[in-house]
Design an enzyme around this catalytic site. Structure first.
Site, PDB file in Angstrom:
ATOM      1  N   TRP A 135       0.888  -1.225   0.097  1.00 41.82           N
ATOM      2  CA  TRP A 135      -0.125  -0.030  -0.210  1.00 41.82           C
ATOM      3  C   TRP A 135       0.848   1.252   0.152  1.00 41.82           C
ATOM      4  O   TRP A 135       0.234   2.486  -0.034  1.00 41.82           O
ATOM      5  CB  TRP A 135      -0.980  -0.024   1.096  1.00 41.82           C
ATOM      6  CG  TRP A 135      -0.360  -0.291   2.712  1.00 41.82           C
ATOM      7  CD1 TRP A 135       0.223   0.656   3.408  1.00 41.82           C
ATOM      8  CD2 TRP A 135      -0.106  -1.554   3.231  1.00 41.82           C
ATOM      9  NE1 TRP A 135       0.707  -0.137   4.535  1.00 41.82           N
ATOM     10  CE2 TRP A 135       0.631  -1.258   4.251  1.00 41.82           C
ATOM     11  CE3 TRP A 135      -0.533  -2.750   2.846  1.00 41.82           C
ATOM     12  CZ2 TRP A 135       0.863  -2.427   5.036  1.00 41.82           C
ATOM     13  CZ3 TRP A 135      -0.332  -3.917   3.664  1.00 41.82           C
ATOM     14  CH2 TRP A 135       0.669  -3.610   4.946  1.00 41.82           C
ATOM     15  N   ARG A 136       2.220   1.027   0.085  1.00 44.37           N
ATOM     16  CA  ARG A 136       3.186   2.387  -0.001  1.00 44.37           C
ATOM     17  C   ARG A 136       3.345   2.449  -1.623  1.00 44.37           C
ATOM     18  O   ARG A 136       4.290   3.510  -1.564  1.00 44.37           O
ATOM     19  CB  ARG A 136       4.278   2.377   0.711  1.00 44.37           C
ATOM     20  CG  ARG A 136       3.990   2.359   2.556  1.00 44.37           C
ATOM     21  CD  ARG A 136       5.093   2.219   2.914  1.00 44.37           C
ATOM     22  NE  ARG A 136       5.065   2.650   4.480  1.00 44.37           N
ATOM     23  CZ  ARG A 136       5.744   2.163   5.500  1.00 44.37           C
ATOM     24  NH1 ARG A 136       6.807   1.424   5.216  1.00 44.37           N
ATOM     25  NH2 ARG A 136       5.509   2.595   6.856  1.00 44.37           N
ATOM     26  N   GLU A 150      -5.379   1.775   5.282  1.00 43.70           N
ATOM     27  CA  GLU A 150      -5.866   2.608   6.493  1.00 43.70           C
ATOM     28  C   GLU A 150      -6.945   1.632   7.572  1.00 43.70           C
ATOM     29  O   GLU A 150      -6.689   1.386   8.490  1.00 43.70           O
ATOM     30  CB  GLU A 150      -5.960   3.668   6.545  1.00 43.70           C
ATOM     31  CG  GLU A 150      -5.169   4.755   6.034  1.00 43.70           C
ATOM     32  CD  GLU A 150      -3.818   4.763   7.327  1.00 43.70           C
ATOM     33  OE1 GLU A 150      -4.089   4.232   8.239  1.00 43.70           O
ATOM     34  OE2 GLU A 150      -2.781   4.936   6.798  1.00 43.70           O
ATOM     35  N   GLN A 172      -6.284  -1.616  14.245  1.00 41.20           N
ATOM     36  CA  GLN A 172      -6.145  -3.011  15.318  1.00 41.20           C
ATOM     37  C   GLN A 172      -5.734  -4.186  14.920  1.00 41.20           C
ATOM     38  O   GLN A 172      -6.066  -5.194  14.940  1.00 41.20           O
ATOM     39  CB  GLN A 172      -7.612  -2.998  15.595  1.00 41.20           C
ATOM     40  CG  GLN A 172      -8.395  -1.983  16.525  1.00 41.20           C
ATOM     41  CD  GLN A 172      -9.674  -2.197  17.116  1.00 41.20           C
ATOM     42  OE1 GLN A 172     -10.945  -2.444  16.085  1.00 41.20           O
ATOM     43  NE2 GLN A 172      -9.852  -2.417  18.233  1.00 41.20           N
ATOM     44  N   THR A 173      -4.918  -4.204  13.806  1.00 38.33           N
ATOM     45  CA  THR A 173      -4.373  -5.027  12.875  1.00 38.33           C
ATOM     46  C   THR A 173      -3.071  -5.091  12.756  1.00 38.33           C
ATOM     47  O   THR A 173      -2.706  -3.863  12.122  1.00 38.33           O
ATOM     48  CB  THR A 173      -5.263  -5.907  11.749  1.00 38.33           C
ATOM     49  OG1 THR A 173      -6.689  -5.900  11.917  1.00 38.33           O
ATOM     50  CG2 THR A 173      -4.451  -6.993  11.104  1.00 38.33           C
ATOM     51  N   LEU A 227      -9.634 -11.809   8.444  1.00 33.91           N
ATOM     52  CA  LEU A 227      -9.007 -10.633   9.005  1.00 33.91           C
ATOM     53  C   LEU A 227      -9.650  -9.983  10.112  1.00 33.91           C
ATOM     54  O   LEU A 227      -8.900  -9.327  11.119  1.00 33.91           O
ATOM     55  CB  LEU A 227      -9.033  -9.578   7.718  1.00 33.91           C
ATOM     56  CG  LEU A 227      -8.070  -8.116   8.093  1.00 33.91           C
ATOM     57  CD1 LEU A 227      -6.687  -8.849   8.230  1.00 33.91           C
ATOM     58  CD2 LEU A 227      -8.254  -7.249   6.848  1.00 33.91           C
ATOM     59  N   GLY A 228     -10.810 -10.528  10.390  1.00 26.97           N
ATOM     60  CA  GLY A 228     -11.409  -9.987  11.809  1.00 26.97           C
ATOM     61  C   GLY A 228     -11.973  -8.612  11.724  1.00 26.97           C
ATOM     62  O   GLY A 228     -11.816  -7.722  10.729  1.00 26.97           O
ATOM     63  N   TYR A 229     -12.786  -8.345  12.667  1.00 22.71           N
ATOM     64  CA  TYR A 229     -13.310  -6.999  12.853  1.00 22.71           C
ATOM     65  C   TYR A 229     -14.161  -6.353  11.514  1.00 22.71           C
ATOM     66  O   TYR A 229     -13.894  -5.643  11.032  1.00 22.71           O
ATOM     67  CB  TYR A 229     -12.070  -5.926  13.398  1.00 22.71           C
ATOM     68  CG  TYR A 229     -11.430  -6.166  14.525  1.00 22.71           C
ATOM     69  CD1 TYR A 229     -12.078  -5.860  15.628  1.00 22.71           C
ATOM     70  CD2 TYR A 229     -10.370  -6.750  14.653  1.00 22.71           C
ATOM     71  CE1 TYR A 229     -11.456  -6.063  16.914  1.00 22.71           C
ATOM     72  CE2 TYR A 229      -9.403  -6.958  15.760  1.00 22.71           C
ATOM     73  CZ  TYR A 229     -10.271  -6.607  17.005  1.00 22.71           C
ATOM     74  OH  TYR A 229      -9.604  -6.810  18.096  1.00 22.71           O
ATOM     75  N   TYR A 261      -7.429   9.117  13.720  1.00 18.18           N
ATOM     76  CA  TYR A 261      -6.085   8.778  13.029  1.00 18.18           C
ATOM     77  C   TYR A 261      -6.172   8.677  11.771  1.00 18.18           C
ATOM     78  O   TYR A 261      -5.436   8.965  10.987  1.00 18.18           O
ATOM     79  CB  TYR A 261      -5.751   7.389  14.052  1.00 18.18           C
ATOM     80  CG  TYR A 261      -4.190   7.088  13.310  1.00 18.18           C
ATOM     81  CD1 TYR A 261      -3.096   7.544  13.284  1.00 18.18           C
ATOM     82  CD2 TYR A 261      -4.561   6.016  12.163  1.00 18.18           C
ATOM     83  CE1 TYR A 261      -1.954   7.076  12.696  1.00 18.18           C
ATOM     84  CE2 TYR A 261      -3.186   5.502  11.752  1.00 18.18           C
ATOM     85  CZ  TYR A 261      -2.102   6.263  11.701  1.00 18.18           C
ATOM     86  OH  TYR A 261      -0.932   5.558  11.006  1.00 18.18           O
ATOM     87  N   ASP A 278      -1.224   7.475  16.179  1.00 14.94           N
ATOM     88  CA  ASP A 278      -1.846   6.246  16.820  1.00 14.94           C
ATOM     89  C   ASP A 278      -1.109   5.562  17.868  1.00 14.94           C
ATOM     90  O   ASP A 278      -0.273   6.412  18.492  1.00 14.94           O
ATOM     91  CB  ASP A 278      -1.689   5.052  15.574  1.00 14.94           C
ATOM     92  CG  ASP A 278      -0.399   4.718  15.241  1.00 14.94           C
ATOM     93  OD1 ASP A 278       0.632   5.151  15.782  1.00 14.94           O
ATOM     94  OD2 ASP A 278      -0.161   3.822  14.542  1.00 14.94           O
ATOM     95  N   CYS A 292      11.075   2.171  18.337  1.00 14.04           N
ATOM     96  CA  CYS A 292      10.640   2.714  19.549  1.00 14.04           C
ATOM     97  C   CYS A 292       9.666   1.851  20.214  1.00 14.04           C
ATOM     98  O   CYS A 292       8.372   2.299  20.147  1.00 14.04           O
ATOM     99  CB  CYS A 292      10.194   4.032  19.662  1.00 14.04           C
ATOM    100  SG  CYS A 292       9.958   5.021  20.893  1.00 14.04           S
TER     101      CYS A 292
END
Length: 355
Positions: free
Chosen positions: A33-34, A46, A51-52, A89-91, A126, A144, A198
């Site tokens: 996707w980039r 996005e 949440q994945t 993929l869920g949700y 976000y 996020d 980080c």
């Protein structure tokens, strides 16, 4: 305390931005996707990334884009077609909202700012900022969980980030850091830094391109910043489902609105009441779907976690003489959009019938 800020002058900020963007250009992951900053692929990615994890999304993104290559093809698809491609993929509410968003965009007008994107189905603060900055160069910081962690450590923001002072400090810090000329790249760079360097727990400070500007690193506070949220014990639930089959077809019911997995299909399911056997609960689920069943055979229990809930799903196999034609053919189960635990139950059903 929450809101404590490390002063950074304009010269330091300019250097920090150069370092981070340079690192991002060299080290960024090659993600599908980039390859384009067009609205549609950015929107799909996005929504999928909500949440994945990135590693999970990759193959789903490519499969989805192959099936629905543009906004019009997605907008014209049925909800069931979209759910079938999204399966695993869920949700699933994300898939429903993504289709609705595509229909909104095709009908127009297309939003070009954060407020416009925020008004679309399934797009939060976000995602709206990420879309506006990347697609249209709107100078807004997208924050996020990864970005929160980076900002908190750079500025030494202690205390809980989900409290009002912590949230305000994070927003202020993110705005101050933002490279307004390259906001889309900047937001991706901040996310990339939080996801790969980080990180929560023990950050890889030796690999960080901006550690020289980090207050938490300088003061040895990376183990305390950001403050860890209080852990929540999962709520344990016990469900039973009636796996009704005549050997050629199986009884499935569509999950209604305002429930987990809304719009998908499942074997009739119900809660197991206190003191009730799972077989009795499964018979009750069968009866609730209009079928009287006796002498069931338990299939392996399936466990699944959904938003702090730990579900134990107890399937019971009931063989019937002849199911109606409206039941789902067993050879079509694989193409039917089902929740992940029910998909496992379907596999157990097919395995039991093949024995």
């Amino acid at each position: 305390m929450a809101g404590c800020r490390q002063p950074v002058n304009d010269r330091d900020l300019a250097a920090l931005r150069r370092r981070l963007l340079g690192w991002y250009e060299r080290e960024k992951r090659d993600l599908a996707w980039r390859k384009s900053d067009d609205l549609y692929p950015v929107l799909v990615s996005e929504v999928m990334l909500q949440q994945t994890r990135v590693g999970t999304v990759g193959p789903y993104f490519e499969r989805f884009m192959e099936r629905f290559p543009d906004l019009r093809s997605l907008a014209a698809a049925s909800e069931q077609e979209v759910l079938a491609v999204w399966q695993g993929l869920g949700y699933y509410r994300r898939a429903v909202n993504l289709r609705l968003a595509a229909q909104r965009l095709v009908a127009g007008p297309v939003p070009h700012d954060v407020a416009g994107f925020r008004d679309m189905p399934g797009i939060g603060e976000y995602s709206a900022a990420a879309l506006a900055s990347r697609v249209y160069g709107v100078p807004v910081a997208a924050v996020d969980g990864n970005v929160e962690r980076v900002v908190a450590r750079l500025f030494g923001i202690e205390g809980k980030l989900d409290a009002a002072p912590g949230r305000a400090a994070i927003r202020e810090g993110a705005r101050e850091l933002l490279d307004r000329e390259r906001s889309g790249d900047w937001n991706q760079a901040m996310m990339e830094l939080g996801a790969r360097v980080c990180v929560a727990g023990e950050p890889r400070c030796a690999e960080c391109p901006v550690s020289v500007y980090c207050r938490a690193h300088a003061e040895g506070l990376t183990d305390r910043i950001p403050a860890r949220p209080e852990s929540r014990a999962p709520v344990r639930l016990s469900h039973a489902c009636a796996v009704l089959t005549d050997g050629r077809r199986a009884k499935l019911v569509q999950i209604g609105p305002d429930r987990w997995w809304s719009g998908l299909w499942e074997f009739p399911r119900t809660d197991v009441s206190r003191g009730e056997s799972t077989s009795a609960a499964a018979r009750r689920a069968a009866l609730g779907s209009g079928v009287s069943a006796d002498d069931g055979v338990p299939l392996p229990t399936v466990t699944h976690t959904v938003t702090h809930h730990r579900i134990s799903l107890h399937p019971v196999l009931f063989r019937v003489a002849l199911g109606p034609r409206s039941w789902t053919r067993l050879d079509l189960l694989g193409n039917t959009p089902m929740p992940a635990p029910q998909r496992v139950v379907a596999d157990h059903l097919l395995a039991a019938l093949s024995e």
